[in-house]
Scaffold this active site. Structure first.
Site, PDB file in Angstrom:
ATOM      1  N   GLU A 108      10.669   1.797   0.882  1.00 60.77           N
ATOM      2  CA  GLU A 108       9.280   1.638   1.335  1.00 60.77           C
ATOM      3  C   GLU A 108       8.376   2.599   0.564  1.00 60.77           C
ATOM      4  OE1 GLU A 108       7.829   0.444   5.487  1.00 60.77           O
ATOM      5  OE2 GLU A 108       7.993   2.618   5.540  1.00 60.77           O
ATOM      6  N   HIS A 147       1.393  -4.124   6.018  1.00 60.90           N
ATOM      7  CA  HIS A 147       1.989  -4.357   7.322  1.00 60.90           C
ATOM      8  C   HIS A 147       1.337  -3.439   8.350  1.00 60.90           C
ATOM      9  CE1 HIS A 147       5.430  -1.070   7.141  1.00 60.90           C
ATOM     10  NE2 HIS A 147       4.273  -0.594   6.770  1.00 60.90           N
ATOM     11  N   HIS A 170      -1.801  -1.407   6.470  1.00 61.22           N
ATOM     12  CA  HIS A 170      -1.800  -0.528   5.294  1.00 61.22           C
ATOM     13  C   HIS A 170      -0.737  -1.063   4.346  1.00 61.22           C
ATOM     14  CE1 HIS A 170       1.437   1.065   7.810  1.00 61.22           C
ATOM     15  NE2 HIS A 170       2.006   1.430   6.665  1.00 61.22           N
ATOM     16  N   HIS A 204       2.191  -1.005   0.946  1.00 58.46           N
ATOM     17  CA  HIS A 204       3.264  -0.306   0.222  1.00 58.46           C
ATOM     18  C   HIS A 204       3.615  -1.097  -1.035  1.00 58.46           C
ATOM     19  CE1 HIS A 204       4.284   2.513   3.450  1.00 58.46           C
ATOM     20  NE2 HIS A 204       4.214   1.506   4.305  1.00 58.46           N
ATOM     21  N   ASP A 210       5.485 -11.091  -1.497  1.00 61.91           N
ATOM     22  CA  ASP A 210       4.585 -10.353  -2.387  1.00 61.91           C
ATOM     23  C   ASP A 210       3.113 -10.682  -2.104  1.00 61.91           C
ATOM     24  OD1 ASP A 210       3.962  -8.619  -4.516  1.00 61.91           O
ATOM     25  OD2 ASP A 210       3.824 -10.304  -5.912  1.00 61.91           O
ATOM     26  N   HIS A 211       2.308  -9.636  -2.023  1.00 64.43           N
ATOM     27  CA  HIS A 211       0.861  -9.748  -1.784  1.00 64.43           C
ATOM     28  C   HIS A 211       0.562 -10.469  -0.474  1.00 64.43           C
ATOM     29  CE1 HIS A 211       0.565  -8.167  -5.796  1.00 64.43           C
ATOM     30  NE2 HIS A 211      -0.753  -8.105  -5.714  1.00 64.43           N
TER      31      HIS A 211
HETATM   32 NI    NI Z   1       3.990   1.469   6.298  1.00 67.64          NI
END
Ligand code: NI
Length: 266
Positions: free
Chosen positions: A251, A141, A166, A168, A206-207
């Site tokens: 997160e 995100h 980036h 998570h 996801d992904h």
């Molecule tokens: Ni972040």
């Protein structure tokens, strides 16, 4: 004031010998057998002299003399070797009700059936069991407000506004609340519960790059707070007769958000 005590134990093995390593569990695991955690939370006033709400050895004794044997027996007699966690916990609560500790109240019991699933019953909501299970997804995100320049977003969100995003590894805890079914002992069909979360949430997020791949974030900054609210909206009403109780999204191991819908904590 509240105090919580946890006991760890196997569903087989005797309680007739004193524990040697209750940190790892007692009765101890000396084979491959179900291993559980039971957390009891009590409330009351700390004694002015001892500073104790309750001596934890008395809590341990109660849990080991009543709750653990109760669960062991229920598991030994469970049809097909399958003991529903929801009805088992409610039954344990019943077994402890008449054995409460002097001057304190038993507020809640939490039964951890795996590191990723637990059941909870609370004094305030007797007969209702809350099932919590964790899931995971990985996504990227970029934190940014659409009306701001890259420089302004950088100032507001720091490295989290990196234009290319980036990633998570998110962990999502879904909690549903309901009464155990008279036949199955479950509060919801577990396979259906897992399938719903998989299809409604995990397959969707996801992904993915949340900003560009997921329409839910077309006009919504994908902060962990907003991700939590989006997941609530995707799941609310999906688990009848049980109700969605809480969504928690980690997160990172250090940052998580909780959402109970609009009525609580919002
Ligand atoms: Ni972040």
């Amino acid at each position: 004031m509240r105090l919580t005590r946890e006991v760890r134990f196997c569903l087989s093995g005797g309680l007739d010998q004193p524990p040697l390593n209750s940190w790892a569990g007692w009765p101890a695991c000396d084979g491959i057998v179900p291993f559980l955690l039971l957390r009891a939370t009590i409330s009351g006033t700390a004694d002015a002299k001892t500073g104790f709400l309750c001596n934890i050895t008395a809590m341990d004794r109660l849990l080991r003399e009543v709750a653990i044997p109760h669960l062991q027996e229920a598991w030994a007699n469970a049809p097909g070797g399958c003991l529903p966690g929801a009805s088992a916990l409610l039954s344990v609560w019943g077994s402890l009700e008449d054995r409460t500790l002097a001057s304190v109240k038993l507020e809640s019991l939490e039964l951890h059936t795996t590191p990723f699933q637990h059941f909870c019953v609370s004094r305030g909501r007797l007969l209702v069991i809350v099932l919590t299970e964790s899931f995971e997804f990985s996504a990227s995100h970029r934190l940014c407000c659409s009306g701001l320049s890259d420089e302004e977003n950088l100032e507001l969100f720091g490295k989290c506004s990196n234009p290319n995003g980036h990633g998570h590894n998110y962990v999502v805890e879904i909690s549903v609340a309901g009464k155990p079914d008279g036949q199955s002992g479950a509060i919801t069909d577990h396979r259906e519960f897992q399938r719903t979360v998989q299809e409604q949430v995990i397959d969707r997020l996801d992904h993915k790059h949340l900003n560009t791949d997921c329409s839910e974030f077309d006009h919504l900054n994908p902060t962990v707070e907003n991700i939590t609210r989006v997941i609530w909206a995707l799941l609310d009403g999906c688990f009848g007769p049980a109700k969605l109780h809480r969504v928690r999204v980690y997160e990172t191991p250090k940052t998580y958000a909780d959402y109970w819908g609009d009525s609580v904590g919002s």
